[in-house]
Design an enzyme around this catalytic site. Structure first.
Site, PDB file in Angstrom:
ATOM      1  N   HIS A  18       3.683  -4.221  -0.163  1.00 35.92           N
ATOM      2  CA  HIS A  18       2.583  -3.445   0.407  1.00 35.92           C
ATOM      3  C   HIS A  18       3.102  -2.091   0.890  1.00 35.92           C
ATOM      4  O   HIS A  18       4.292  -1.818   0.858  1.00 35.92           O
ATOM      5  CB  HIS A  18       1.943  -4.233   1.553  1.00 35.92           C
ATOM      6  CG  HIS A  18       1.417  -5.571   1.127  1.00 35.92           C
ATOM      7  ND1 HIS A  18       2.138  -6.736   1.307  1.00 35.92           N
ATOM      8  CD2 HIS A  18       0.270  -5.910   0.495  1.00 35.92           C
ATOM      9  CE1 HIS A  18       1.445  -7.753   0.818  1.00 35.92           C
ATOM     10  NE2 HIS A  18       0.310  -7.277   0.309  1.00 35.92           N
ATOM     11  N   ASP A  20       8.936  -6.505   3.698  1.00 32.17           N
ATOM     12  CA  ASP A  20       7.786  -6.325   2.819  1.00 32.17           C
ATOM     13  C   ASP A  20       8.031  -5.076   1.982  1.00 32.17           C
ATOM     14  O   ASP A  20       7.912  -3.952   2.468  1.00 32.17           O
ATOM     15  CB  ASP A  20       6.503  -6.176   3.635  1.00 32.17           C
ATOM     16  CG  ASP A  20       5.256  -6.050   2.751  1.00 32.17           C
ATOM     17  OD1 ASP A  20       5.401  -5.965   1.520  1.00 32.17           O
ATOM     18  OD2 ASP A  20       4.145  -6.031   3.319  1.00 32.17           O
ATOM     19  N   SER A  34      -4.392  -8.444  -1.765  1.00 30.73           N
ATOM     20  CA  SER A  34      -3.988  -7.662  -0.590  1.00 30.73           C
ATOM     21  C   SER A  34      -3.735  -6.196  -0.922  1.00 30.73           C
ATOM     22  O   SER A  34      -3.748  -5.350  -0.028  1.00 30.73           O
ATOM     23  CB  SER A  34      -2.733  -8.274   0.047  1.00 30.73           C
ATOM     24  OG  SER A  34      -1.680  -8.380  -0.897  1.00 30.73           O
TER      25      SER A  34
END
Length: 431
Positions: free
Chosen positions: A403, A400, A151
């Site tokens: 990311h 998160d 990712s």
């Protein structure tokens, strides 16, 4: 009677008279010398590895003696520098491109502070220009760029697509897999293809499932889901790391090597650092071998490990609460972040050595670990979901801190990527 000749005194008197003026004349010359040719201090052995991957030769201009501008080659270590505040914002926002994964669209999800959008990375040794979409597309005209990895590869890809779409909107021409993990876009203006291949280990792997709570990795085999298309690729950006932290069992040559965090399984715990090294080595060697067979030219970029910034529990409001970058002396590159980066840098250097004469390969480490470590403010945090506090601050909220918001610090990775490409493809840069 004094018998000294008047000529004996002349040198001393002249020296006293003209020495100060000589010093005044030499001082500006010395300053100019240091400005254009700064002294390079010796690098200690412990610092050599930290600098090796990110020292990239770039072209800069400096005045010549005749007053003209002459191109000179300088070395730039992108990993050494600082984040500086600037008023100019990013090239795009959360609504100007449709490729941002929902969880990284911090602006659209209501993140209230916008300060994280106004920082630029300033390397110590060179100038890093703002991203130039036209130049990027011109360099890649009639070529295929593939992002391969997890990712984080997708995060970097979507940043790139958003910046390129400001001058040439792409068409999605292919998508497949869960969550569209295999996609391809086409920029008709320059006949450029940009793809993403989901491959969280780069080598062959079977991801964990509901019936098996660990991954299985086969370290001697590259993942054919992307490698089978290698003869169609002109440039590859590799980016993996975080999936190696998950529980896994490792195989090599049909034999079980051991595992990482596999309680209850009849395997020896061996960690993941050397496994990670083996996977990177297998990947780069596979690229070299296939280039030798196919005779094509491939340029490879390995984006180094991207640190996370969790503080405390992942489901608490303050999981990554910072709103400003760290100063360089506030945060040291160490532990897992340093080790993962070190493995990648060493294997890139080994691949440069192992590439046989005649193999048309360029390979470089895109060393973003340290500059990303200094950006704890760049993650979605609770804004991985839209307006998470619309009904008040909940006791538990998912964050998160791995990311990166788009736009955000990850855009800098692509600025460095373009700077490397400009060095590789000097003849394709528009004048």
């Amino acid at each position: 009677m004094d018998s000294k000749s008047p000529f004996n005194d002349q040198p001393q008197s002249l020296t006293k008279k003209f020495l100060p003026w000589t010093l005044y004349a030499l001082l500006p010359i010395a300053i100019i010398r240091l400005y254009f040719y700064p002294t390079i201090l010796p690098i200690s052995p412990s610092d050599q590895l930290h600098q090796k991957s990110s020292i990239i030769t770039t072209t800069s201009s400096s005045p010549s003696q005749e007053g003209k501008r002459a191109d000179v080659e300088i070395e730039c270590n992108y990993s050494h520098g600082k984040w500086v505040h600037e008023k100019v914002g990013p090239l795009y926002n959360g609504t100007t491109c449709g490729t941002i994964k929902d969880g990284q669209n911090c602006m659209r999800h209501g993140r209230p502070d916008m300060g994280y959008l106004h920082w630029r990375w300033r390397p110590e040794q060179c100038n890093l220009p703002r991203f130039e979409p036209h130049t990027f597309l011109q360099i890649l005209r009639n070529k295929h760029l593939a992002f391969v990895g997890d990712s984080m590869a997708r995060n970097q890809l979507e940043s790139l697509l958003c910046m390129l779409s400001t001058v040439s909107p792409p068409d999605l021409v292919y998508h497949a897999g869960d969550d569209d993990k295999f996609r391809r876009w086409h920029f008709s203006s320059h006949n450029v293809n940009v793809s993403i291949y989901w491959s969280p280990f780069l080598v062959k792997g079977i991801e964990k499932s509901e019936t098996r709570n660990y991954n299985q990795l086969f370290l001697d085999s590259v993942d054919e889901r992307w490698a089978s298309d290698m003869d169609q690729m002109d440039m590859i950006v590799l980016s993996v790391g975080h999936w190696y932290l998950h529980p896994a069992v490792y195989f090599d040559g049909g034999l079980a090597l051991g595992c990482h965090y596999c309680p209850g399984q009849n395997y020896t715990e061996i960690g993941f650092y050397e496994v990670f090294r083996k996977a990177i080595k297998t990947t780069l060697n596979s690229i070299i071998e296939r280039i030798a067979v196919n005779g094509n030219e491939i340029n490879v970029i390995l984006t180094t490990f991207s640190p996370h910034h969790f503080e405390g529990e992942w489901d608490k409001f303050g999981a990554c609460p910072k709103t400003r970058p760290y100063e360089e002396n506030e945060k040291k590159l160490e532990g897992m972040d340093e080790e993962m980066r070190r493995v990648e840098v060493e294997e890139v250097e080994a691949a440069k050595t192992n590439a046989k004469q005649g193999v048309r390969l360029r390979v470089e480490a895109l060393d973003i670990t340290k500059l990303s470590l200094l950006r704890p403010d760049g993650h979605p945090g609770p804004y991985m979901y839209a307006f998470p506090f619309a009904n008040g601050i909940a006791e538990r909220v998912q964050n998160d801190c791995v990311h990166w918001c788009l736009p955000g610090p990850v855009d800098t990775w692509n600025e460095i990527l373009l700077d490397v490409m400009k060095r590789w493809y000097k003849n394709l840069i528009p004048t």
